[in-house]
Enzyme design. Sequence first.
Site, mmCIF file in Angstrom:
data_model
loop_
_atom_site.group_PDB
_atom_site.id
_atom_site.type_symbol
_atom_site.label_atom_id
_atom_site.label_comp_id
_atom_site.label_asym_id
_atom_site.label_seq_id
_atom_site.Cartn_x
_atom_site.Cartn_y
_atom_site.Cartn_z
ATOM 1 N N LEU A 209 -106.002 44.420 12.006
ATOM 2 C CA LEU A 209 -106.881 43.421 12.596
ATOM 3 C C LEU A 209 -108.330 43.624 12.166
ATOM 4 O O LEU A 209 -109.057 42.656 11.944
ATOM 5 C CB LEU A 209 -106.771 43.471 14.126
ATOM 6 C CG LEU A 209 -107.589 42.425 14.894
ATOM 7 C CD1 LEU A 209 -107.163 41.022 14.482
ATOM 8 C CD2 LEU A 209 -107.424 42.614 16.391
ATOM 9 N N CYS A 210 -108.739 44.894 12.008
ATOM 10 C CA CYS A 210 -110.133 45.152 11.616
ATOM 11 C C CYS A 210 -110.425 44.590 10.230
ATOM 12 O O CYS A 210 -111.526 44.103 9.947
ATOM 13 C CB CYS A 210 -110.436 46.653 11.656
ATOM 14 S SG CYS A 210 -109.354 47.650 10.603
ATOM 15 N N THR A 211 -109.428 44.632 9.352
ATOM 16 C CA THR A 211 -109.611 44.117 7.998
ATOM 17 C C THR A 211 -109.704 42.601 7.992
ATOM 18 O O THR A 211 -110.613 42.016 7.395
ATOM 19 C CB THR A 211 -108.452 44.568 7.079
ATOM 20 O OG1 THR A 211 -108.441 45.984 7.002
ATOM 21 C CG2 THR A 211 -108.606 43.982 5.683
#
Length: 434
Positions: A209-211
């Site tokens: 999700l961070c990417t």
Amino acid sequence: MSDLGGQKHGHVYRVLTQNSPFADPDAFEPGADTIGYLRESKVLVIGAGGLGCEILKDLALSGFTDIHVIDMDTIDVTNLNRQFLFRQADVGKTKAEVAAAFINKRLGHLGAKVTAHVGKIQDFDETFYRKFNLLIAGLDNIAARRWMNATLHDMVDRTSGEPDPSTIIPLIDGGTEGFKGQARVIIPTMTSCFDCSLDAFPPQVNYPLCTIAETPRLPEHCVEYAVVVLWEQRFPGQKLNRDSPADMQWVYEQAKDRAATFGIPGVTYQLTMGVVKRIIPAIASTNALIAAALVAEALKVATYCGPVLNNYMMYMGQQGVYTHTFPYQKKEDCMVCGGAKLTMKRPKSSTLQELLDELGSHPSLQLSRPSISSTSGIVFMQNPKAIREQHEYKLQMSLKDLTQADPPVFSEGEDLIVTDPMLPTKLTLQVHLE
């Protein structure tokens, strides 16, 4: 038979009315009885996509007359280039019903009758599947194939201690990816099962999700962001319908806008469909070849007219036409046909989050969102969100602290129950600390 000798299924009946050095000498009885059994056999085709369309056509042309097909999807315009039973006017209709109607109209004169069932395979119970003599799976969904494999194994009656042969339903499984394909025969309790070879499949791709939220680099990241983040923001509590052209168009437009913001080329409607529905690229000729192999095995399983595949065939057409057949061995620690428990040794200082990550990366499991429970209650649960939030504090706790809590969250070596959307059944896990 009245149509023997070149009419209707004469090409098949010639094989079934004479002895052959390839036939099983103890089971094959050439003649009208074998032909009658073939015509009475109930066959279920799972999936009416690229493989399924070919399988239905081949079954009808091979003498099977009582054919059923199950599929939950509707026809999209992107299906038309290879799923030849569908036409432009069929877009938006259910695949199972359109495919059944097409075969019945075109090949009904051969005696073939295809019955459609619309829905998920999980929507049908054991009573439904017991109606069939054999199943042919033409699915591109690993989770569905695992579920079907486990269900057929669970249906085998072992009350006498040994498997009851009358309760064993063969599963003929096929899959394609570009110029590659595979066909296999699974006889529950007798051959290796689908889960025995799970580590041969590449793990499901899941983007962090961070990417996708902060540093998207690929067009796939933009599509995933539209699905995971933007859809929930725009339609809170409403589930994305992956078979709805309107929903998919919305996701495509959002992904395209996000890609433009970050200067990322390559977002197309077809790519969006592939990412959201986890579509594996398909080639019509590969589907035709694998479907032919599957139906040939169905004919041999039903009549004993030839040696049944033992038990795995790979087709590799990237640089030529090459096939390789080999016996895939049963795994003693298979969770479906081996009845084994999963035992993991973990450092005392490792956290619950690291245990979940280890489960997710296990090549023989390929889990996506594992949840764990113990005799004391919930260790960690992914869904629903409200329950997950109640247990998130445990994620960074060490396994030693979890076992020594008052009361302990779980005990070392006890049987833990793992559930996951990718698991066809519950998994028993034992964790030993070192």
